[in-house]
Design a protein around this motif. Structure first.
Motif, PDB file in Angstrom:
ATOM      1  N   GLY A  55      42.261  29.806 -10.946  1.00 20.40           N
ATOM      2  CA  GLY A  55      41.285  29.712  -9.861  1.00 20.40           C
ATOM      3  C   GLY A  55      41.424  28.420  -9.086  1.00 20.40           C
ATOM      4  O   GLY A  55      41.385  28.415  -7.847  1.00 20.40           O
ATOM      5  N   ALA A  56      41.613  27.320  -9.794  1.00 23.29           N
ATOM      6  CA  ALA A  56      41.781  26.028  -9.124  1.00 23.29           C
ATOM      7  C   ALA A  56      43.080  26.004  -8.326  1.00 23.29           C
ATOM      8  O   ALA A  56      43.112  25.512  -7.192  1.00 23.29           O
ATOM      9  CB  ALA A  56      41.762  24.896 -10.151  1.00 23.29           C
ATOM     10  N   CYS A  98      33.961  19.929  -5.435  1.00 23.85           N
ATOM     11  CA  CYS A  98      34.982  19.018  -4.913  1.00 23.85           C
ATOM     12  C   CYS A  98      34.658  17.614  -5.423  1.00 23.85           C
ATOM     13  O   CYS A  98      33.513  17.167  -5.368  1.00 23.85           O
ATOM     14  CB  CYS A  98      34.998  19.057  -3.394  1.00 23.85           C
ATOM     15  SG  CYS A  98      36.355  18.089  -2.709  1.00 23.85           S
ATOM     16  N   VAL A  99      35.666  16.941  -5.920  1.00 27.87           N
ATOM     17  CA  VAL A  99      35.517  15.572  -6.401  1.00 27.87           C
ATOM     18  C   VAL A  99      36.040  14.664  -5.295  1.00 27.87           C
ATOM     19  O   VAL A  99      37.231  14.669  -4.974  1.00 27.87           O
ATOM     20  CB  VAL A  99      36.294  15.352  -7.712  1.00 27.87           C
ATOM     21  CG1 VAL A  99      36.127  13.932  -8.197  1.00 27.87           C
ATOM     22  CG2 VAL A  99      35.863  16.359  -8.765  1.00 27.87           C
ATOM     23  N   PRO A 103      43.312  11.270  -2.472  1.00 32.53           N
ATOM     24  CA  PRO A 103      42.897  12.554  -1.904  1.00 32.53           C
ATOM     25  C   PRO A 103      41.785  13.178  -2.737  1.00 32.53           C
ATOM     26  O   PRO A 103      41.590  12.811  -3.898  1.00 32.53           O
ATOM     27  CB  PRO A 103      44.174  13.397  -1.997  1.00 32.53           C
ATOM     28  CG  PRO A 103      44.851  12.876  -3.225  1.00 32.53           C
ATOM     29  CD  PRO A 103      44.553  11.393  -3.264  1.00 32.53           C
ATOM     30  N   PRO A 104      41.078  14.147  -2.165  1.00 33.98           N
ATOM     31  CA  PRO A 104      40.032  14.818  -2.934  1.00 33.98           C
ATOM     32  C   PRO A 104      40.629  15.799  -3.945  1.00 33.98           C
ATOM     33  O   PRO A 104      41.748  16.258  -3.794  1.00 33.98           O
ATOM     34  CB  PRO A 104      39.228  15.549  -1.866  1.00 33.98           C
ATOM     35  CG  PRO A 104      40.157  15.734  -0.732  1.00 33.98           C
ATOM     36  CD  PRO A 104      41.123  14.585  -0.786  1.00 33.98           C
ATOM     37  N   PHE A 105      39.850  16.081  -4.965  1.00 31.67           N
ATOM     38  CA  PHE A 105      40.264  17.009  -6.011  1.00 31.67           C
ATOM     39  C   PHE A 105      39.270  18.163  -6.065  1.00 31.67           C
ATOM     40  O   PHE A 105      38.112  18.012  -5.691  1.00 31.67           O
ATOM     41  CB  PHE A 105      40.278  16.308  -7.377  1.00 31.67           C
ATOM     42  CG  PHE A 105      41.424  15.347  -7.543  1.00 31.67           C
ATOM     43  CD1 PHE A 105      42.557  15.731  -8.218  1.00 31.67           C
ATOM     44  CD2 PHE A 105      41.349  14.064  -7.025  1.00 31.67           C
ATOM     45  CE1 PHE A 105      43.607  14.851  -8.384  1.00 31.67           C
ATOM     46  CE2 PHE A 105      42.395  13.172  -7.185  1.00 31.67           C
ATOM     47  CZ  PHE A 105      43.527  13.574  -7.866  1.00 31.67           C
ATOM     48  N   LEU A 106      39.725  19.295  -6.572  1.00 34.17           N
ATOM     49  CA  LEU A 106      38.851  20.445  -6.782  1.00 34.17           C
ATOM     50  C   LEU A 106      38.675  20.637  -8.280  1.00 34.17           C
ATOM     51  O   LEU A 106      39.664  20.597  -9.030  1.00 34.17           O
ATOM     52  CB  LEU A 106      39.461  21.712  -6.181  1.00 34.17           C
ATOM     53  CG  LEU A 106      38.590  22.947  -6.385  1.00 34.17           C
ATOM     54  CD1 LEU A 106      37.515  22.996  -5.303  1.00 34.17           C
ATOM     55  CD2 LEU A 106      39.417  24.197  -6.379  1.00 34.17           C
ATOM     56  N   LYS A 107      37.438  20.809  -8.708  1.00 28.44           N
ATOM     57  CA  LYS A 107      37.154  21.034 -10.121  1.00 28.44           C
ATOM     58  C   LYS A 107      36.529  22.415 -10.287  1.00 28.44           C
ATOM     59  O   LYS A 107      35.536  22.731  -9.640  1.00 28.44           O
ATOM     60  CB  LYS A 107      36.206  19.966 -10.667  1.00 28.44           C
ATOM     61  CG  LYS A 107      35.884  20.147 -12.139  1.00 28.44           C
ATOM     62  CD  LYS A 107      34.999  19.032 -12.658  1.00 28.44           C
ATOM     63  CE  LYS A 107      34.741  19.202 -14.141  1.00 28.44           C
ATOM     64  NZ  LYS A 107      33.924  18.120 -14.677  1.00 28.44           N
TER      65      LYS A 107
END
Length: 148
Positions: A55-56, A98-99, A103-107
């Protein structure tokens, strides 16, 4: 005469063996059942981890932002629709966040309950499994995209 003494001793040990096996068999069945249950917990945990990771990965590799519903559907799609997973799959909560960062991360995180089969005899009826995956967006972003 000598042979009759040997047979008398053997009959006594046959009865003793039968009693010992009768006492040990329930313990062995319980022990094997508990080992199978723990193995199933690790198997379900591994499959759920792969589903969350999938999914991520779907969300961070797309050129346009993907909705949270699409990510949740991907996680549920990867988890098998079988009786072993049905209890976990039907009650699991899936969160997509979103973290912030550069860059941003997706959790993506999922939490659900797995029901034991044999371990219920010892009082363990369920275990809560929580698995998550955090991935960096593949496209250049300076801020978190809106997740709907």
């Amino acid at each position: 005469m000598f042979s009759s003494r040997k047979t008398r001793g053997r009959n006594k040990t046959k009865g003793q063996t039968l009693v010992e096996v009768t006492l040990i068999i329930p313990f062995l069945i319980f022990l094997v059942g508990a080992a199978v249950d723990w193995g199933l917990v690790f198997f379900v945990s591994h499959v759920v981890q792969n589903a969350v990771r999938s999914g991520a990965r779907l969300a961070v590799t797309q050129a346009t932002p993907v909705s949270g519903t699409t990510v949740k559907n991907e996680v549920r799609r990867v988890m098998p629709d079988t009786p072993l997973f049905s209890g976990f799959r039907n009650t699991a909560t899936i969160s997509v966040t979103c973290v912030a960062g550069t860059p941003p991360f997706l959790k993506v995180q999922t939490t659900g309950v797995f029901s034991f089969y044999f371990m219920r005899m010892m009082g363990f009826s369920t275990i809560t499994l929580t698995r998550d995956a955090t991935m960096k967006y593949e496209r250049d972003l300076t801020a978190c995209p809106t997740i709907t």
